[in-house]
Scaffold this motif. Structure first.
Motif, PDB file in Angstrom:
ATOM      1  N   GLN A 176     -41.294  21.004  67.825  1.00  0.00           N
ATOM      2  CA  GLN A 176     -41.955  20.094  68.833  1.00  0.00           C
ATOM      3  C   GLN A 176     -41.199  19.164  69.541  1.00  0.00           C
ATOM      4  OE1 GLN A 176     -45.359  20.133  68.149  1.00  0.00           O
ATOM      5  NE2 GLN A 176     -45.346  21.552  66.407  1.00  0.00           N
ATOM      6  N   THR A 177     -40.234  19.672  69.974  1.00  0.00           N
ATOM      7  CA  THR A 177     -39.268  18.849  70.821  1.00  0.00           C
ATOM      8  C   THR A 177     -38.767  19.497  71.837  1.00  0.00           C
ATOM      9  OG1 THR A 177     -38.471  17.643  68.816  1.00  0.00           O
ATOM     10  CG2 THR A 177     -36.973  17.553  70.974  1.00  0.00           C
ATOM     11  N   ASP A 178     -38.817  18.908  73.196  1.00  0.00           N
ATOM     12  CA  ASP A 178     -38.808  19.601  74.304  1.00  0.00           C
ATOM     13  C   ASP A 178     -37.309  19.430  74.785  1.00  0.00           C
ATOM     14  OD1 ASP A 178     -41.417  20.206  75.330  1.00  0.00           O
ATOM     15  OD2 ASP A 178     -41.557  17.850  75.222  1.00  0.00           O
ATOM     16  N   LEU A 179     -36.588  18.515  74.237  1.00  0.00           N
ATOM     17  CA  LEU A 179     -35.169  18.114  74.505  1.00  0.00           C
ATOM     18  C   LEU A 179     -34.446  17.532  73.552  1.00  0.00           C
ATOM     19  CD1 LEU A 179     -32.882  18.069  77.010  1.00  0.00           C
ATOM     20  CD2 LEU A 179     -33.562  15.707  77.584  1.00  0.00           C
ATOM     21  N   PHE A 180     -33.116  17.914  72.972  1.00  0.00           N
ATOM     22  CA  PHE A 180     -32.512  16.911  72.241  1.00  0.00           C
ATOM     23  C   PHE A 180     -31.387  16.353  72.838  1.00  0.00           C
ATOM     24  CE2 PHE A 180     -34.668  19.754  69.219  1.00  0.00           C
ATOM     25  CZ  PHE A 180     -34.758  18.703  67.980  1.00  0.00           C
ATOM     26  N   LEU A 181     -31.181  15.226  72.657  1.00  0.00           N
ATOM     27  CA  LEU A 181     -29.883  14.322  73.171  1.00  0.00           C
ATOM     28  C   LEU A 181     -29.137  14.278  71.707  1.00  0.00           C
ATOM     29  CD1 LEU A 181     -31.680  11.457  75.062  1.00  0.00           C
ATOM     30  CD2 LEU A 181     -30.703  13.642  75.867  1.00  0.00           C
ATOM     31  N   PHE A 182     -27.939  15.051  71.748  1.00  0.00           N
ATOM     32  CA  PHE A 182     -27.283  15.242  70.392  1.00  0.00           C
ATOM     33  C   PHE A 182     -25.968  14.619  70.752  1.00  0.00           C
ATOM     34  CE2 PHE A 182     -27.576  18.385  66.903  1.00  0.00           C
ATOM     35  CZ  PHE A 182     -26.433  17.792  66.416  1.00  0.00           C
ATOM     36  N   ASP A 183     -25.670  13.832  69.666  1.00  0.00           N
ATOM     37  CA  ASP A 183     -24.401  13.155  69.961  1.00  0.00           C
ATOM     38  C   ASP A 183     -23.176  13.958  69.126  1.00  0.00           C
ATOM     39  OD1 ASP A 183     -25.805  11.058  71.033  1.00  0.00           O
ATOM     40  OD2 ASP A 183     -25.651   9.670  69.242  1.00  0.00           O
ATOM     41  N   LEU A 184     -22.247  14.071  69.801  1.00  0.00           N
ATOM     42  CA  LEU A 184     -20.873  14.489  69.264  1.00  0.00           C
ATOM     43  C   LEU A 184     -19.523  13.543  69.723  1.00  0.00           C
ATOM     44  CD1 LEU A 184     -20.199  18.366  70.177  1.00  0.00           C
ATOM     45  CD2 LEU A 184     -20.898  17.232  67.814  1.00  0.00           C
ATOM     46  N   LYS A 185     -18.851  13.139  68.428  1.00  0.00           N
ATOM     47  CA  LYS A 185     -18.006  12.094  68.691  1.00  0.00           C
ATOM     48  C   LYS A 185     -16.670  12.630  68.557  1.00  0.00           C
ATOM     49  CE  LYS A 185     -21.804   9.386  67.347  1.00  0.00           C
ATOM     50  NZ  LYS A 185     -22.814   9.728  66.484  1.00  0.00           N
ATOM     51  N   LEU A 186     -16.473  13.072  67.148  1.00  0.00           N
ATOM     52  CA  LEU A 186     -15.119  13.658  66.832  1.00  0.00           C
ATOM     53  C   LEU A 186     -15.336  14.720  66.314  1.00  0.00           C
ATOM     54  CD1 LEU A 186     -13.728  10.107  65.504  1.00  0.00           C
ATOM     55  CD2 LEU A 186     -12.509  11.413  67.085  1.00  0.00           C
ATOM     56  N   MET A 187     -14.125  15.651  66.476  1.00  0.00           N
ATOM     57  CA  MET A 187     -14.117  17.121  65.957  1.00  0.00           C
ATOM     58  C   MET A 187     -13.279  17.162  64.719  1.00  0.00           C
ATOM     59  SD  MET A 187     -16.169  18.421  67.785  1.00  0.00           S
ATOM     60  CE  MET A 187     -15.953  20.274  67.679  1.00  0.00           C
ATOM     61  N   ASP A 188     -12.235  16.158  64.470  1.00  0.00           N
ATOM     62  CA  ASP A 188     -11.434  16.256  63.222  1.00  0.00           C
ATOM     63  C   ASP A 188     -12.338  15.674  62.213  1.00  0.00           C
ATOM     64  OD1 ASP A 188      -8.476  16.354  62.176  1.00  0.00           O
ATOM     65  OD2 ASP A 188      -9.564  14.258  61.537  1.00  0.00           O
ATOM     66  N   ALA A 189     -12.294  16.332  61.199  1.00  0.00           N
ATOM     67  CA  ALA A 189     -13.201  15.755  59.923  1.00  0.00           C
ATOM     68  C   ALA A 189     -12.844  14.509  59.450  1.00  0.00           C
ATOM     69  CB  ALA A 189     -13.542  17.010  59.024  1.00  0.00           C
ATOM     70  N   ALA A 190     -11.642  14.354  59.207  1.00  0.00           N
ATOM     71  CA  ALA A 190     -11.144  13.118  58.586  1.00  0.00           C
ATOM     72  C   ALA A 190     -11.102  11.945  59.657  1.00  0.00           C
ATOM     73  CB  ALA A 190      -9.622  13.362  58.091  1.00  0.00           C
ATOM     74  N   ARG A 191     -10.912  12.089  60.842  1.00  0.00           N
ATOM     75  CA  ARG A 191     -11.125  11.185  61.709  1.00  0.00           C
ATOM     76  C   ARG A 191     -12.665  10.658  61.868  1.00  0.00           C
ATOM     77  NH1 ARG A 191      -7.504   8.744  64.830  1.00  0.00           N
ATOM     78  NH2 ARG A 191      -8.592   8.855  66.675  1.00  0.00           N
ATOM     79  N   HIS A 192     -13.363  11.745  61.988  1.00  0.00           N
ATOM     80  CA  HIS A 192     -14.864  11.544  61.803  1.00  0.00           C
ATOM     81  C   HIS A 192     -15.277  10.601  60.695  1.00  0.00           C
ATOM     82  CE1 HIS A 192     -19.400  12.097  62.128  1.00  0.00           C
ATOM     83  NE2 HIS A 192     -18.994  12.641  63.529  1.00  0.00           N
ATOM     84  N   GLN A 193     -15.000  11.087  59.707  1.00  0.00           N
ATOM     85  CA  GLN A 193     -15.177  10.148  58.627  1.00  0.00           C
ATOM     86  C   GLN A 193     -14.766   8.613  58.512  1.00  0.00           C
ATOM     87  OE1 GLN A 193     -16.272  11.677  54.903  1.00  0.00           O
ATOM     88  NE2 GLN A 193     -16.686   9.240  54.591  1.00  0.00           N
ATOM     89  N   GLU A 194     -13.591   8.659  59.160  1.00  0.00           N
ATOM     90  CA  GLU A 194     -12.797   7.136  59.127  1.00  0.00           C
ATOM     91  C   GLU A 194     -13.519   6.431  60.205  1.00  0.00           C
ATOM     92  OE1 GLU A 194      -8.815   7.470  60.825  1.00  0.00           O
ATOM     93  OE2 GLU A 194      -8.757   5.488  61.237  1.00  0.00           O
ATOM     94  N   PHE A 195     -14.103   6.792  61.230  1.00  0.00           N
ATOM     95  CA  PHE A 195     -14.696   6.177  62.662  1.00  0.00           C
ATOM     96  C   PHE A 195     -16.176   6.162  62.166  1.00  0.00           C
ATOM     97  CE2 PHE A 195     -10.401   6.673  64.320  1.00  0.00           C
ATOM     98  CZ  PHE A 195     -10.379   5.522  64.814  1.00  0.00           C
ATOM     99  N   THR A 196     -16.953   7.078  61.627  1.00  0.00           N
ATOM    100  CA  THR A 196     -18.371   7.025  61.618  1.00  0.00           C
ATOM    101  C   THR A 196     -18.973   6.762  60.117  1.00  0.00           C
ATOM    102  OG1 THR A 196     -18.856   9.281  61.026  1.00  0.00           O
ATOM    103  CG2 THR A 196     -18.421   8.655  63.460  1.00  0.00           C
ATOM    104  N   GLY A 197     -18.059   7.021  59.122  1.00  0.00           N
ATOM    105  CA  GLY A 197     -18.342   7.189  57.661  1.00  0.00           C
ATOM    106  C   GLY A 197     -19.042   8.145  57.140  1.00  0.00           C
ATOM    107  N   VAL A 198     -19.078   9.163  57.840  1.00  0.00           N
ATOM    108  CA  VAL A 198     -19.505  10.507  57.138  1.00  0.00           C
ATOM    109  C   VAL A 198     -18.665  11.604  57.915  1.00  0.00           C
ATOM    110  CG1 VAL A 198     -21.873   9.628  56.988  1.00  0.00           C
ATOM    111  CG2 VAL A 198     -21.230  11.009  59.033  1.00  0.00           C
TER     112      VAL A 198
END
Ligand code: SF4
Ligand code: SF4
Length: 302
Positions: A176-198
């Motif tokens: 039901q969506t024409d366009l997604f704006l999809f956020d990508l922040k960090l590729m390293d899992a541990a740093r992603h956890q550190e900076f985003t909490g997940v």
């Protein structure tokens, strides 16, 4: 159907998809990115905001508070968050909007009426409605209902997501969506956890699954010096995006700006910017070159 709270509705938005858009911001987010520009989006429930510089010191809020949760001090109003039930009485009487409540429930009918008022602008500009947050996927049944109604009226629909949601729900939303704006922040899992909490595994798996449906996707990368503007992260990120199935997504680099401090002050929270900075022009250009070298169409700044 559970009714989510909305913390903002922005008209005439030009950075949340094509054309002139109406952006509806849902409250509640499973991530807690350290650089978040909308700290009021994180908690799903309503919150009291207070702006000391707007306060007239009239004491009207103190008089009406049923919980004696706010008191006038030399520094302005002090609210005891343990006593405050976010009833909104203080905001209603505040003459200067120093006290406000973030988060209001809207019915589907109310939101559709607001959206439909904007259709002349959508029609003229090729715009539409964008559902953002917070994380709209936290409210999938409500979101789906809105998306279907907009689709029935031929209104362009964009969903701005962190990608952190149930895969089955994301794929249902994709229909039901024409366009997604999809956020990508960090590729390293541990740093992603550190900076985003997940962890980022669910996000990356969801992006793969979404791309495989042929969904139109724009990848958004908030670029923060000292966090994710290093070459290894950008090479890995661009390489991941370039190998996705389906239509190749565009990639949008969004330079971090330290502009949200006043919002944290309104919530009486501290904003720790240590270790985060706006990328330099050289760093932005290098990031764009790295991503372009992977065959991606790259834009900067929304
Ligand atoms: S929101 Fe209600 S309980 Fe909280 S400070 Fe204001 S009047 Fe008091
Ligand atoms: S009602 Fe508003 S302006 Fe008056 S003291 Fe309270 S916060 Fe300040």
């Amino acid at each position: 159907m559970p009714q989510p709270l909305i913390f903002d509705i922005k008209r005439y938005s030009i950075n949340d998809g094509p054309g002139i858009r109406l952006t509806i911001f849902f409250k509640g987010c499973p991530l807690s990115c350290r650089w978040c520009h909308n700290p009021e989006s994180l908690a799903p429930g309503a919150q009291k905001l207070y702006t000391a510089r707007k306060c007239l010191g009239c004491g009207e809020c103190v008089k009406v508070c049923p919980r004696q949760a706010c008191q006038l001090s030399a520094e302005g109003i002090v609210t005891d968050v343990d006593l405050c039930q976010v009833c909104g009485a203080c905001a209603e009487v505040c003459p200067s909007r120093a006290s406000e409540i973030s988060g209001r429930a809207y019915s589907i009918a109310e939101l559709m009426a607001i959206i439909e008022k904007e259709t002349p602008f959508f029609d003229q500009s090729g715009g539409g409605v964008t559902f953002s947050g917070g994380e709209p996927l936290l409210h999938t049944p409500f979101l789906l209902d809105l998306l279907m109604r907009c689709g029935a009226r031929d209104i362009h629909r964009a969903v701005d997501t962190s990608g952190y949601g149930k895969t089955a729900e994301l794929l249902a939303v994709a229909k039901q969506t024409d366009l997604f704006l999809f956020d990508l922040k960090l590729m390293d899992a541990a740093r992603h956890q550190e900076f985003t909490g997940v962890d980022n595994r669910l996000i990356l798996d969801n992006l793969r699954a979404l791309a495989a449906t042929g969904a139109q996707i724009e990848i958004r990368v908030p670029l923060i010096a000292g966090v994710n503007d290093d070459r290894p992260n950008l090479e890995q990120l661009a390489g991941f995006v370039a190998q996705l199935a389906g239509t190749r997504p565009r990639l949008n680099l969004l330079p971090f700006h330290n502009v949200a401090e006043h919002k944290y002050q309104k919530l009486d929270q501290s904003y720790v910017v240590a270790g985060m900075a706006a990328p330099t022009a050289e760093s932005l250009q290098r990031a764009a070159e790295i991503c372009s070298a992977h065959g991606l169409v790259v834009s900067v700044g929304g």
